[in-house]
Design a protein around this motif. Sequence first.
Motif, mmCIF file in Angstrom:
data_model
loop_
_atom_site.group_PDB
_atom_site.id
_atom_site.type_symbol
_atom_site.label_atom_id
_atom_site.label_comp_id
_atom_site.label_asym_id
_atom_site.label_seq_id
_atom_site.Cartn_x
_atom_site.Cartn_y
_atom_site.Cartn_z
ATOM 1 N N ILE A 155 0.880 -1.175 0.000
ATOM 2 C CA ILE A 155 0.000 0.000 0.000
ATOM 3 C C ILE A 155 0.915 1.223 0.000
ATOM 4 O O ILE A 155 1.596 1.506 0.984
ATOM 5 C CB ILE A 155 -0.916 -0.017 1.235
ATOM 6 C CG1 ILE A 155 -1.767 -1.295 1.241
ATOM 7 C CG2 ILE A 155 -1.806 1.217 1.237
ATOM 8 C CD1 ILE A 155 -2.550 -1.512 2.535
ATOM 9 N N LEU A 156 0.935 1.920 -1.140
ATOM 10 C CA LEU A 156 1.950 2.941 -1.386
ATOM 11 C C LEU A 156 1.326 4.264 -1.804
ATOM 12 O O LEU A 156 0.203 4.311 -2.301
ATOM 13 C CB LEU A 156 2.895 2.475 -2.495
ATOM 14 C CG LEU A 156 3.580 1.127 -2.308
ATOM 15 C CD1 LEU A 156 4.043 0.586 -3.643
ATOM 16 C CD2 LEU A 156 4.740 1.262 -1.340
ATOM 17 N N GLY A 157 2.110 5.337 -1.637
ATOM 18 C CA GLY A 157 1.704 6.630 -2.161
ATOM 19 C C GLY A 157 1.816 6.651 -3.677
ATOM 20 O O GLY A 157 2.604 5.908 -4.266
ATOM 21 N N SER A 158 1.057 7.526 -4.309
ATOM 22 C CA SER A 158 1.019 7.562 -5.769
ATOM 23 C C SER A 158 2.375 7.905 -6.382
ATOM 24 O O SER A 158 2.734 7.394 -7.447
ATOM 25 C CB SER A 158 -0.034 8.564 -6.245
ATOM 26 O OG SER A 158 0.237 9.863 -5.721
ATOM 27 N N SER A 159 3.143 8.756 -5.708
ATOM 28 C CA SER A 159 4.440 9.155 -6.261
ATOM 29 C C SER A 159 5.399 7.969 -6.343
ATOM 30 O O SER A 159 6.177 7.848 -7.294
ATOM 31 C CB SER A 159 5.065 10.264 -5.416
ATOM 32 O OG SER A 159 5.307 9.811 -4.088
#
Length: 230
Positions: free
Chosen positions: A94-98
């Motif tokens: 689960i990651l940030g979009s960047s």
Amino acid sequence: MNDPLLKLGQRLHYAFADEKLAQLALTHRSKGGKNNERLEFLGDSILSLIISDALFKQFPQAKEGKLTRLRSQLVRGKTLASVAREFELGEFLILGSSVIKSGEHRRESILADTVEALIGAIYLESGLEKTREVVLIWYQSRLQDLTLEDPVKDAKTRLQEYQQKHRLRLPVYDVQSVVGPTNEQVFTVSCSVPELASPLTAKGNSRRHAEQAAAERVLKQLGLQNQEGV
């Protein structure tokens, strides 16, 4: 529990009862808010304990230094990232979009940290003995393949052993700077030893990687980069 976590549980040989805990273990700091860094901290210590205990039992005649090097080989980031790839863990992060856009989710350090966070989460949910059982399944083939022949030592270990052997002051590592956003930080670390007039610096995407790179520079400067057991 949702299907992705059921799928992950099959790969990990462990099914989380607490879906929120599992999701927290998979959440990188780039996502913002609560993330897996505290679980990573916990999992790192638990992994070290489990592997130390396994090595102690597997090699009853091995000396402390040998056991330490074997443990280092098994708990280092490269090995943890290899474990993560065996689980195809990248698809569950689960990651940030960047981070997703940049492809950083495939970075070795993110994969390694997530494995440690999962270990921390399993420990919190099921205790040490269950965690030991699961981790030893993950490491079964790696432990079976170990021998008492010296593993390749990393640069920091080789430099420290050289200094100890020659009764010299141990290397000193200092963080000179940390730049960039939280999920893309670059560390600059210096390494100083009495044989060199001034410290040498190197960069890395974590403090650990930067220290290794700085130690490698010092070894090269001292003409020791290709020597094992110096």
